[in-house]
Each structure stands twice: as structure tokens, then as C-alpha cells.
Design a protein around this motif. Structure first.
Motif, PDB file in Angstrom:
ATOM      1  N   ASP A  71      -9.311   5.276  12.808  1.00 56.27           N
ATOM      2  CA  ASP A  71      -8.648   6.525  12.415  1.00 56.27           C
ATOM      3  C   ASP A  71      -7.513   6.863  13.365  1.00 56.27           C
ATOM      4  O   ASP A  71      -7.635   6.700  14.580  1.00 56.27           O
ATOM      5  N   GLY A  72      -6.414   7.364  12.804  1.00 53.58           N
ATOM      6  CA  GLY A  72      -5.290   7.806  13.619  1.00 53.58           C
ATOM      7  C   GLY A  72      -4.417   6.679  14.127  1.00 53.58           C
ATOM      8  O   GLY A  72      -3.535   6.902  14.951  1.00 53.58           O
TER       9      GLY A  72
ATOM     10  N   ARG B 220     -14.340   1.769  12.464  1.00 52.13           N
ATOM     11  CA  ARG B 220     -15.140   1.310  11.331  1.00 52.13           C
ATOM     12  C   ARG B 220     -14.909  -0.182  11.147  1.00 52.13           C
ATOM     13  O   ARG B 220     -13.785  -0.609  10.871  1.00 52.13           O
TER      14      ARG B 220
ATOM     15  N   GLU C 106     -10.929  -0.735  10.561  1.00 53.17           N
ATOM     16  CA  GLU C 106     -10.098   0.465  10.451  1.00 53.17           C
ATOM     17  C   GLU C 106     -10.385   1.394  11.624  1.00 53.17           C
ATOM     18  O   GLU C 106     -11.539   1.615  11.984  1.00 53.17           O
TER      19      GLU C 106
ATOM     20  N   THR D 197     -20.277   1.435  11.895  1.00 53.33           N
ATOM     21  CA  THR D 197     -19.497   2.378  12.698  1.00 53.33           C
ATOM     22  C   THR D 197     -19.720   2.067  14.169  1.00 53.33           C
ATOM     23  O   THR D 197     -20.860   1.879  14.601  1.00 53.33           O
TER      24      THR D 197
ATOM     25  N   LYS E 171     -13.674   6.298  17.418  1.00 49.47           N
ATOM     26  CA  LYS E 171     -14.392   5.832  16.233  1.00 49.47           C
ATOM     27  C   LYS E 171     -13.714   4.621  15.597  1.00 49.47           C
ATOM     28  O   LYS E 171     -12.533   4.654  15.269  1.00 49.47           O
TER      29      LYS E 171
ATOM     30  N   ASN F 267      -5.774  -0.979   9.917  1.00 47.17           N
ATOM     31  CA  ASN F 267      -6.493  -0.819   8.649  1.00 47.17           C
ATOM     32  C   ASN F 267      -6.305  -2.116   7.870  1.00 47.17           C
ATOM     33  O   ASN F 267      -5.532  -2.178   6.924  1.00 47.17           O
TER      34      ASN F 267
ATOM     35  N   HIS G  95      -9.532   8.372  20.073  1.00 44.93           N
ATOM     36  CA  HIS G  95      -9.602   7.325  19.036  1.00 44.93           C
ATOM     37  C   HIS G  95     -10.805   6.421  19.274  1.00 44.93           C
ATOM     38  O   HIS G  95     -10.707   5.195  19.236  1.00 44.93           O
TER      39      HIS G  95
END
Length: 381
Positions: A208-209, A290, A206, A299, A288, A213, A286
Motif C-alpha cells: 500500500d502507498g 500483501r 502489493e 499478509t 503492510k 503491485n 509502509h
């Protein structure tokens, strides 16, 4: 051997009770629709077809798919009838000329092609919708289970109630070390149900943004290494494919570099948005990532973006997708030097050192024939 139970609904047969229940719900929707309107009326059929295609009416089973295809046939047949009527009128005026015969043949071919295309794209749209719904179901399943079990286990109350453990002699500790490590290798609670549906699951990715996912899968043999390039999580044919880990990677006894592949879809699905990392500003916003394996959370931070092209087997060239492990610092440094020759952002050096755990996300790129685009992230927790 006991035969697996089948569920029937009219002429339809289903493997699971859940599919049977979905079919019943679809049938109820169809009954309500046919009670209210005449679906054989072309205008009505066209309106219904549009509403289903625009997701205003949603079906979940092959009963619903067949109803949708029936509506498609009505609309397509009407289009063909109108076209044929028009052609017939033209043919009456020009029936004594060779030119009229050519128009008739061409008209029939065009109408047939149009009808075939209409049906094909209608069905393709429906399959895309089914694929999106399946992915949403998996995402919801992952989110609903969450991490509450882990928090529960480490609550103060739980710690107070835990009896003090007696010391184990050194000899016994040595004898039971392997057994203890085996017991600790337990699937995280949020992935237990998903793993039960497909044991090829190795983790979840995943960012973020972004739309990324998705579950990550892995085939365990070279022969099946490309399977998820053309198949969904449910192992059904799917043009979107799935995200999948290089079959050579070991995610338990962790390799230096884990490589995950995915399609560069035009609609942005899978790794379709990865090319945005070729813009430095986007990368900074962008960073980060996971990536959980089914056994542990992780992470990562994106450190650079790269462009390359696939090489033929007999070519002597650097292949980034063959770097899985660094046995020593010299091997890691050699990889760093080589991969920075492909650096799209011209950073100069790779912000990683021997001992870092890397994650490479790779997809196709149209910048050149057989082009590849990939980003590298390093673990930060």
C-alpha cells in the motif's frame, strides 16, 4: 498436427484474434488522422509525434508502432535536412580550407547520431508505454476477479443448503488423505486467468502507498533463474524485467524464507522504491505487505531494512540470499545474528523467531559496487 490459425491485416500477421482486433482499432485511428491532416507536412508530423509520446493518442499494436516510427522518421529527416542545409552554406564559405572539410565530416556524424538517437529514444518510450499498459491490464484482471467467490462459498444460505456429511471410517480417512490435500490445492479465482496466460506465475506482491503491485514469477531451473531479470510477464525483452522468486524456493510446501528479486529502476518501477525503506519513518508508514501465492492469501509486516553486497564465489562470507530454510531453532538464530550485521536502521535484533514465515524483497543498490538492498517481512496472518 493442426497448424495454428493466423490472422492477417494487409501485410501484418497476428497470432491471436485479440491482437488482430487491436490492430483494426489502430488502423481506424490512423485512417481518421490521415483523412484530416497531411502527415507528410513536417509541422503536422512533429505535433502528432508529440501527442503520441505524451499519451494523448494511444496505439496498442505493431500497426500503431510502425505509424509512430514513420512519423519519427519524417521529423528526424527534416532535422537532418535542416542541419545539412546549414552545413552546406558553411561549406560554400570555407570549401577551400581543410578546416571546412573537417566541419563537414563532423556535421554529418553529429546529424546521423542525432537522428539515430531520436529514433532510438522514440522507440524506447513507446516500448515503456506498452509495458505499462500490459501491467495495468494484469492489475485490472486481478482486481476484477476479486474474492467474491470465497465470500459466496461461506454465506449462511450456502451453509444451510449443505447436507450433513456421514462420518467416514478412520481407515478410509487414512487412505484418502493425500487425495484430499491434492484437491484442496486450487488456484485462487483472482489468479486463474493470469496463470492461464503464463504458468510461471507463483503469486502477487502489493505494498500500500507504493507502486509495487506486480505479479511474481519463478523459473524452475538454475539455467533460467535470471530470465525474468530482462523479460516481462509476456516473456518479451523488457529493460524493467519482472519480479521473480528465487528458483530454489518452494512456495507450496512453504520455505522459512521466500526471496523475491526485482530491478531498482530509476523511474521507480519494480523495486525502484524499495530504497525508501532505509528511512525509519517510511518503514513505519509502509509496513503492510500483501503477498499472495496463487493458492493462498498472505499478509506480512516489514520488520527491518538491510544493506549488503554480492560476494564472489570463493569468498567466505555471509550471503543473505542463501537463507531459504531453517531446520531448527539454532539455524534460525544463526541467520538472525548474521543478518543483523547488515542492519541499515541499527535496530539491534531481528523481530522474528523460529517458526515465523519470512519474506525477503531484494534489489540492487548504488551505495557500493555490487551493492544490494533488501527488506525482511514476517507473516502476520
Amino acid at each position: 498436427m493442426m497448424q495454428k490459425k493466423k490472422y492477417r491485416l494487409g501485410d501484418y500477421e497476428f497470432d491471436t484474434y485479440e491482437e488482430y482486433l487491436e490492430a483494426q482499432e489502430d488502423l481506424k485511428k490512423i485512417d481518421l488522422i490521415t483523412e484530416e491532416v497531411d502527415i507528410n507536412d513536417v509541422d503536422v508530423a512533429a505535433r502528432l509525434y508529440t501527442r503520441i509520446r505524451n499519451k494523448e493518442i494511444i496505439f496498442h499494436s505493431k500497426v500503431g508502432i510502425n505509424f509512430f516510427m514513420y512519423l519519427s522518421d519524417i521529423v528526424a529527416n527534416q532535422s537532418m535536412a535542416l542541419a545539412e542545409e546549414k552545413k552546406a552554406q558553411e561549406n560554400l564559405k570555407k570549401k577551400n580550407t581543410k578546416r571546412a572539410r573537417k566541419y563537414r565530416i563532423a556535421g554529418v556524424i553529429c546529424v546521423c547520431a542525432a537522428a539515430a538517437c531520436f529514433g532510438y529514444f522514440a522507440y524506447a518510450d513507446y516500448l515503456d508505454e506498452q509495458s505499462a499498459q500490459e501491467m495495468k491490464r494484469l492489475q485490472d484482471m486481478q482486481n476484477m476477479t476479486g474474492h467474491y467467490i470465497e465470500e459466496e462459498d461461506f454465506s449462511e444460505e450456502a451453509q444451510e443448503d449443505t447436507p450433513a456429511q456421514e462420518e467416514t471410517p478412520a481407515e478410509e480417512q487414512t487412505e484418502t488423505k493425500d487425495q484430499t490435500e491434492t484437491k484442496q490445492l486450487k488456484i485462487l479465482p483472482e489468479y486463474e486467468q493470469i496463470y492461464a496466460e503464463n504458468s510461471d506465475l507463483v503469486g502477487w506482491l502489493e505494498i500500500d502507498g507504493t507502486v509495487i503491485n506486480y505479479p511474481v514469477l519463478q523459473s524452475d531451473t538454475e539455467q533460467d533463474s535470471q530470465f525474468y531479470l530482462t523479460h516481462s510477464f509476456a516473456k518479451k525483452k523488457d529493460k524493467n524485467g519482472s519480479l521473480f522468486m528465487d528458483y530454489r524456493n518452494d512456495f507450496v510446501d512453504r520455505d522459512t524464507n521466500i526471496i523475491i528479486y526485482g530491478h531498482n529502476m530509476k523511474n521507480g518501477a519494480m523495486f525502484g522504491s524499495l530504497k525508501k525503506y532505509l528511512e525509519k519513518g517510511y518503514l513505519e508508514q509502509h509496513k503492510k505487505v500483501r503477498f499472495d501465492t496463487i493458492y493462498e492469501h498472505g499478509t506480512y509486516e516489514v520488520i527491518d531494512a538491510f544493506l549488503s553486497e554480492a560476494s564472489y564465489q570463493d569468498e567466505y562470507t555471509f550471503r543473505y540470499y542463501n537463507f531459504l530454510n531453517a531446520k531448527n531453532e539454532a539455524e534460525f538464530d544463526a541467520f538472525s545474528v548474521n543478518v543483523m550485521q547488515l542492519d541499515a536502521l541499527k535496530k539491534g535484533t531481528l523481530d522474528a523467531k523460529y517458526g515465523d514465515q519470512l519474506l525477503t524483497l531484494s534489489t540492487c543498490s548504488s551505495y557500493t559496487e555490487e551493492g544490494r538492498m533488501f527488506i525482511i517481512a514476517k507473516k502476520v496472518d
